[in-house]
Design a protein around this motif. Structure first.
Motif, mmCIF file in Angstrom:
data_model
loop_
_atom_site.group_PDB
_atom_site.id
_atom_site.type_symbol
_atom_site.label_atom_id
_atom_site.label_comp_id
_atom_site.label_asym_id
_atom_site.label_seq_id
_atom_site.Cartn_x
_atom_site.Cartn_y
_atom_site.Cartn_z
ATOM 1 N N GLU A 20 7.101 -3.274 -13.554
ATOM 2 C CA GLU A 20 5.834 -2.587 -13.343
ATOM 3 C C GLU A 20 5.161 -3.123 -12.092
ATOM 4 O O GLU A 20 5.041 -4.340 -11.906
ATOM 5 C CB GLU A 20 4.923 -2.835 -14.547
ATOM 6 C CG GLU A 20 3.857 -1.777 -14.729
ATOM 7 C CD GLU A 20 3.019 -2.036 -15.970
ATOM 8 O OE1 GLU A 20 3.609 -2.468 -16.978
ATOM 9 O OE2 GLU A 20 1.793 -1.840 -15.910
ATOM 10 N N TYR A 21 4.693 -2.214 -11.258
ATOM 11 C CA TYR A 21 4.030 -2.618 -10.029
ATOM 12 C C TYR A 21 2.615 -3.110 -10.291
ATOM 13 O O TYR A 21 1.959 -2.684 -11.230
ATOM 14 C CB TYR A 21 3.939 -1.434 -9.061
ATOM 15 C CG TYR A 21 5.193 -1.133 -8.290
ATOM 16 C CD1 TYR A 21 5.834 0.089 -8.429
ATOM 17 C CD2 TYR A 21 5.725 -2.052 -7.387
ATOM 18 C CE1 TYR A 21 6.974 0.396 -7.696
ATOM 19 C CE2 TYR A 21 6.866 -1.753 -6.653
ATOM 20 C CZ TYR A 21 7.485 -0.533 -6.811
ATOM 21 O OH TYR A 21 8.613 -0.238 -6.074
ATOM 22 N N SER A 22 2.157 -4.015 -9.430
ATOM 23 C CA SER A 22 0.733 -4.351 -9.412
ATOM 24 C C SER A 22 0.339 -4.439 -7.946
ATOM 25 O O SER A 22 1.187 -4.405 -7.060
ATOM 26 C CB SER A 22 0.473 -5.671 -10.132
ATOM 27 O OG SER A 22 1.265 -6.690 -9.561
ATOM 28 N N ASP A 23 -0.945 -4.526 -7.667
ATOM 29 C CA ASP A 23 -1.394 -4.451 -6.285
ATOM 30 C C ASP A 23 -1.712 -5.794 -5.656
ATOM 31 O O ASP A 23 -1.524 -5.981 -4.457
ATOM 32 C CB ASP A 23 -2.659 -3.566 -6.194
ATOM 33 C CG ASP A 23 -2.321 -2.109 -6.394
ATOM 34 O OD1 ASP A 23 -3.160 -1.370 -6.933
ATOM 35 O OD2 ASP A 23 -1.199 -1.714 -6.024
ATOM 36 N N HIS A 69 11.416 4.235 -11.523
ATOM 37 C CA HIS A 69 11.403 3.706 -12.883
ATOM 38 C C HIS A 69 10.191 4.231 -13.631
ATOM 39 O O HIS A 69 9.248 4.762 -13.033
ATOM 40 C CB HIS A 69 11.395 2.173 -12.870
ATOM 41 C CG HIS A 69 10.172 1.579 -12.247
ATOM 42 N ND1 HIS A 69 10.008 1.460 -10.897
ATOM 43 C CD2 HIS A 69 9.048 1.070 -12.807
ATOM 44 C CE1 HIS A 69 8.842 0.898 -10.636
ATOM 45 N NE2 HIS A 69 8.237 0.651 -11.776
ATOM 46 N N ALA A 70 10.241 4.060 -14.951
ATOM 47 C CA ALA A 70 9.178 4.574 -15.814
ATOM 48 C C ALA A 70 7.841 3.972 -15.431
ATOM 49 O O ALA A 70 7.727 2.779 -15.171
ATOM 50 C CB ALA A 70 9.491 4.245 -17.273
ATOM 51 N N GLY A 71 6.812 4.800 -15.426
ATOM 52 C CA GLY A 71 5.461 4.304 -15.190
ATOM 53 C C GLY A 71 5.036 4.327 -13.742
ATOM 54 O O GLY A 71 3.889 4.034 -13.424
ATOM 55 N N ASP A 111 3.937 5.001 -5.510
ATOM 56 C CA ASP A 111 4.848 3.866 -5.623
ATOM 57 C C ASP A 111 6.198 4.107 -4.974
ATOM 58 O O ASP A 111 6.997 3.182 -4.844
ATOM 59 C CB ASP A 111 5.076 3.521 -7.097
ATOM 60 C CG ASP A 111 3.802 3.073 -7.786
ATOM 61 O OD1 ASP A 111 3.541 3.546 -8.905
ATOM 62 O OD2 ASP A 111 3.075 2.267 -7.192
ATOM 63 N N PRO A 158 1.014 -0.038 0.056
ATOM 64 C CA PRO A 158 1.830 -1.026 0.746
ATOM 65 C C PRO A 158 2.807 -1.713 -0.217
ATOM 66 O O PRO A 158 2.564 -1.769 -1.415
ATOM 67 C CB PRO A 158 0.821 -2.030 1.304
ATOM 68 C CG PRO A 158 -0.448 -1.759 0.618
ATOM 69 C CD PRO A 158 -0.404 -0.393 0.033
ATOM 70 N N ARG A 189 5.930 -0.707 -0.957
ATOM 71 C CA ARG A 189 6.595 0.237 -1.831
ATOM 72 C C ARG A 189 7.781 0.842 -1.069
ATOM 73 O O ARG A 189 7.710 1.010 0.139
ATOM 74 C CB ARG A 189 5.658 1.362 -2.275
ATOM 75 C CG ARG A 189 4.458 0.892 -3.082
ATOM 76 C CD ARG A 189 4.868 0.382 -4.449
ATOM 77 N NE ARG A 189 3.719 0.064 -5.279
ATOM 78 C CZ ARG A 189 3.156 -1.138 -5.340
ATOM 79 N NH1 ARG A 189 3.632 -2.146 -4.621
ATOM 80 N NH2 ARG A 189 2.114 -1.339 -6.133
#
Lengths: 298, 468
Positions: A5-8, B192-194, B351, B374, B376
């Motif tokens: 999961e991405y975060s900033d 990917h999911a999310g 993303d 940024p 990504r």
């Protein structure tokens, strides 16, 4: 931050990837008060990292700068500390698609090794899937379990320290896909069959040697697997560059009309500029053969 | 072990399902519909008998084009010790070794003999079969099977199967994107999911569907599309459950500049030129001048003083009004969809960006890169290397990206059989090229932690009728 999961914003305890240049990356465990040495100087975590956005430029103590990136399995693959030979993104991408992995998939993998493929699998099967990974080397099993925790993906994976050829994956009838990267995969084929769902599933075996592939294919056929397919995938990189090619001097051309400043002098230092790509001097010519098969309903 | 019906229900073929028919290496996507004749490999078949059967079942095609599930395979005859020769030094290929003529074979087919039986007849009537080596016999049987077995397998669609299908069947529709290249795109793009993924493709919707499969219904996908409407045929073939479609948005690229400039207003009744154009086309079909409808809309309830209005006229009035209502509802829905897409995009925090089209990639990526946060990834596919060389140069000049690489993959299949292992004779000449990289904060980026400043309301302008 997590690998799924991405975060900033960079936070204390995150794992970040420092990008120094093409083919030059470095993982960093972000910690308040800590420092990291790079060839451009020191990065001070508290001031340079914590609270900054991922993707930011960081100026190091010697004046040079780097970028700090959010971790992805692909960046991890090229930065992780090797404990074994690893799988690279080209093979990983092929495996992911050919095993039909997606959110919710249940996957069995052996050997875990350095966890390169494992991280990619976890990213793809999150948030509802699960990875059962088996590693027969105790220290490697412990190290990779530690990394899964630091990377905040441990809830999606179970690491088992055992020999897959003897004891299997530790689960039966639950897997959508099985992946084997071990010296004697033919010995694990029956365990793969057991671990896969009754309704069917996909299997993949990765082997550097053709003899291993032959033995594995035989075992797969004996165990009733179908749709066998062996391939190899190679990555070719094209380096973009501008090249200058000089023009040949064939001497003054008597038939040509006189130009503005030609007083019988031959044209010199003329060249053509081309934008093109060149291959690297050496490329990885072989990683391994990938053998895929389908387990039918049993 | 008896099949528990409930446990297997998701593995059973249902009416309306999107499936893929397969025979050997030939695939074809279609939808299960009762009583509908479909064509597959020059044969007309009905899929009715497949309903209720399990996916991955292989069927024989029997007379009338109906399907009959095959019985489980018996032990192969090939495992019995057969008479075979050692090499071909005495085998003369004069085309006369098969005693059955074409007509004979046709007769056998008409008699209803199954594929396996025809093959046995061919073997029995071949004067050279028993002189062939075991391997040559195997090869012969495989070749005849391919020609005479009349089967079809029904598969559940997946990215793997559909990508192979499109590449084998209609590569032109997908810009000659080979399936392993697609695999690289999905992984390099960290789909990917999310996550929130932007997709710009002209690959019949295959790339879109593949991205959606890897998202599993979580997160969101915004399809940027050129022209009048997004192409989704390839995506529909995946047969996603309904809720997946809730994560899918679309945005016409003709509004990208306006959106980036902050001048796109989605509340305008005659919102986008795109919708307006298709509305106008529909109107031309119906042959009703707009003014008349506008005039009617302003009418209140029917004037009770008009006693001369006949029942017929009143009914026609009513129908017109309903049609108008429906049109307005549709337009309203379109505006809401556009607004939803804008809401996804205007934060410029996507993303991932996946581009795979026949359009010139430099222009596409320079237009869409701004929507990415940024750090990504972005992946650009092109059939042509030079187009990506240009793209690479533009990106380097523009800045804001790192780890930019131009690559392609080389794919080779192997035949693995005891003493007969070798790469296959033919291989794909090319599968296209990829340009991939990661965004970074540009120097003009706002310092971390600050909120994005709201666009002042005065700046927004309604789209005028002259645009688009």
């Amino acid at each position: 931050m997590s690998f799924v999961e991405y975060s900033d914003v960079i936070q204390d305890g995150d794992v970040a990837i420092v990008y120094l240049g093409i083919d030059s990356t470095m993982p960093i465990k972000v910690q308040k008060g800590a420092q990291t040495q790079t060839r451009y100087g020191v990065i001070r975590h508290s001031t340079d990292l914590i609270g900054q956005r991922y993707g930011s430029k960081v100026t190091c103590s010697k004046g040079g700068w780097v970028h700090v990136l959010h971790p992805t399995p692909e960046l991890w693959t090229v930065s992780l500390p090797h404990r074994t030979q690893i799988l690279y993104t080209t093979d990983i991408a092929t495996i992911t698609m050919m095993l039909e992995l997606k959110p919710g998939s249940v996957v069995c993998e052996s050997g875990t090794g350095s966890g390169s493929l494992s991280h990619a699998i976890l990213r793809t099967i999150a948030p509802t899937g699960h990875l059962h990974t088996v590693e027969f080397h105790q220290q490697r099993a412990e190290k990779v379990a530690e990394e899964f925790k630091e990377h905040r993906v441990d809830h999606l994976v179970t690491v088992r320290n055992q020999d897959v050829c003897k004891d299997g994956f530790g689960v039966t009838g639950v897997a959508d896909a099985v992946f084997l990267d071990i010296p004697s995969p033919w010995e694990a084929v029956r365990h793969a069959k057991t671990a896969l769902k009754r309704q069917g599933g996909r299997v993949c075996s990765f082997s550097p040697c053709i003899e291993q592939v032959q033995k594995t294919c035989q075992a797969l056929m004996d165990q009733g697997f179908e749709e066998l397919s062996s391939v190899e995938v190679l990555l070719r990189v094209h380096d973009v560059r501008v090249v200058s090619m000089p023009l040949p001097d064939f001497g003054p051309d008597p038939s040509a009309p006189p130009g503005p400043d030609s007083r019988g002098e031959a044209p010199n230092h003329a060249s053509i500029s081309l934008k093109t790509t060149t291959p690297p001097r050496e490329i990885p010519g072989h990683t391994g053969y990938l053998t895929f098969a389908t387990k039918p309903r049993t | 072990m008896a099949d528990n019906g409930d446990e297997d229900s998701e593995y059973r073929i249902k009416v309306g399902d999107c499936v893929v028919l397969k025979r050997g290496d030939i695939f074809k996507a279609m939808q299960i519909q009762l009583g509908k004749k479909v064509i597959f490999e020059k044969q007309w078949i009905f899929l009715d008998k497949a309903v209720g059967q399990l996916y991955s079942t292989t069927f024989d095609i029997v007379s009338g084009g109906n399907l009959l599930p095959q019985k489980p395979k018996n032990a192969d005859d090939a495992s019995d010790a057969k008479e075979a020769g050692t090499d071909n030094r005495n085998i003369v290929d004069d085309g006369k070794s098969q005693k059955l003529t074409r007509d004979d074979i046709e007769t056998l087919k008409e008699q209803g003999l199954k594929g396996q039986e025809i093959i046995q007849q061919l073997i029995d009537n071949s004067s050279t079969f028993r002189d062939k080596t075991e391997y040559a016999q195997d090869k012969y049987i495989k070749k005849k099977k391919k020609k005479y077995e009349n089967t079809v397998t029904i598969l559940k669609p997946s990215c793997r199967i559909l990508a192979m299908m499109y590449h084998g069947r209609e590569p032109g529709k997908i810009c000659h994107l080979r399936y392993d290249t697609l695999a690289q795109m999905l992984t390099l793009g960290n789909v990917h999911a999310g996550s929130k993924v932007l997709v710009f493709e002209t690959c019949a919707g295959l790339v879109l569907g593949s991205v959606m499969e890897r998202m599993g219904g979580y997160g969101s996908v915004i399809q940027m599309y050129p022209g009048g409407g997004p192409v989704r045929a390839g995506m529909e073939s995946f047969g996603f459950p309904a809720h997946f479609h809730d994560t899918l948005h679309e945005f016409p690229i003709c509004h990208v500049n306006a959106l980036l400039a902050g001048t796109l207003d989605t509340t305008d009744k005659h919102s986008s030129a795109v919708e307006k154009q298709s509305d106008q086309d529909k109107e031309k079909e119906q042959n009703q001048p707009k003014a008349e409808q506008a005039g009617e809309q302003q009418d209140g309830p029917e004037d009770p003083n008009m006693e001369t209005v006949t029942a017929e006229e009143a009914r026609v009035e009513k129908e017109k009004k309903e049609k108008e209502k429906r049109k307005e509802a549709k337009a309203q829905e379109k505006r809401m969809k556009l607004a939803a897409a804008v809401a996804q995009l205007e934060g410029r925090n996507a993303d991932g960006l996946i581009i795979a089209s026949r359009f010139h990639p430099s222009s596409v990526v320079m237009g869409l890169l701004k929507f990415l946060a940024p750090s990504r990834p972005f992946v650009i596919y092109s059939q042509y290397r030079e187009a990506l060389i240009e793209c690479f140069t533009k990106l380097k000049e523009h800045g804001g990206t790192v780890n930019v690489r131009l690559t392609d993959t080389w794919l080779r299949h192997y035949q693995v059989l005891p003493n007969r292992t070798h790469p296959l004779l033919l291989m794909s000449g090319g599968g296209g090229y990829l340009l991939s990289g990661t965004t970074v904060a540009t120097d003009t980026a706002k310092p971390s932690g600050s909120q994005r400043v709201e666009e002042p309301a005065a700046k927004r302008q309604k789209l005028t009728d002259t645009e688009g």
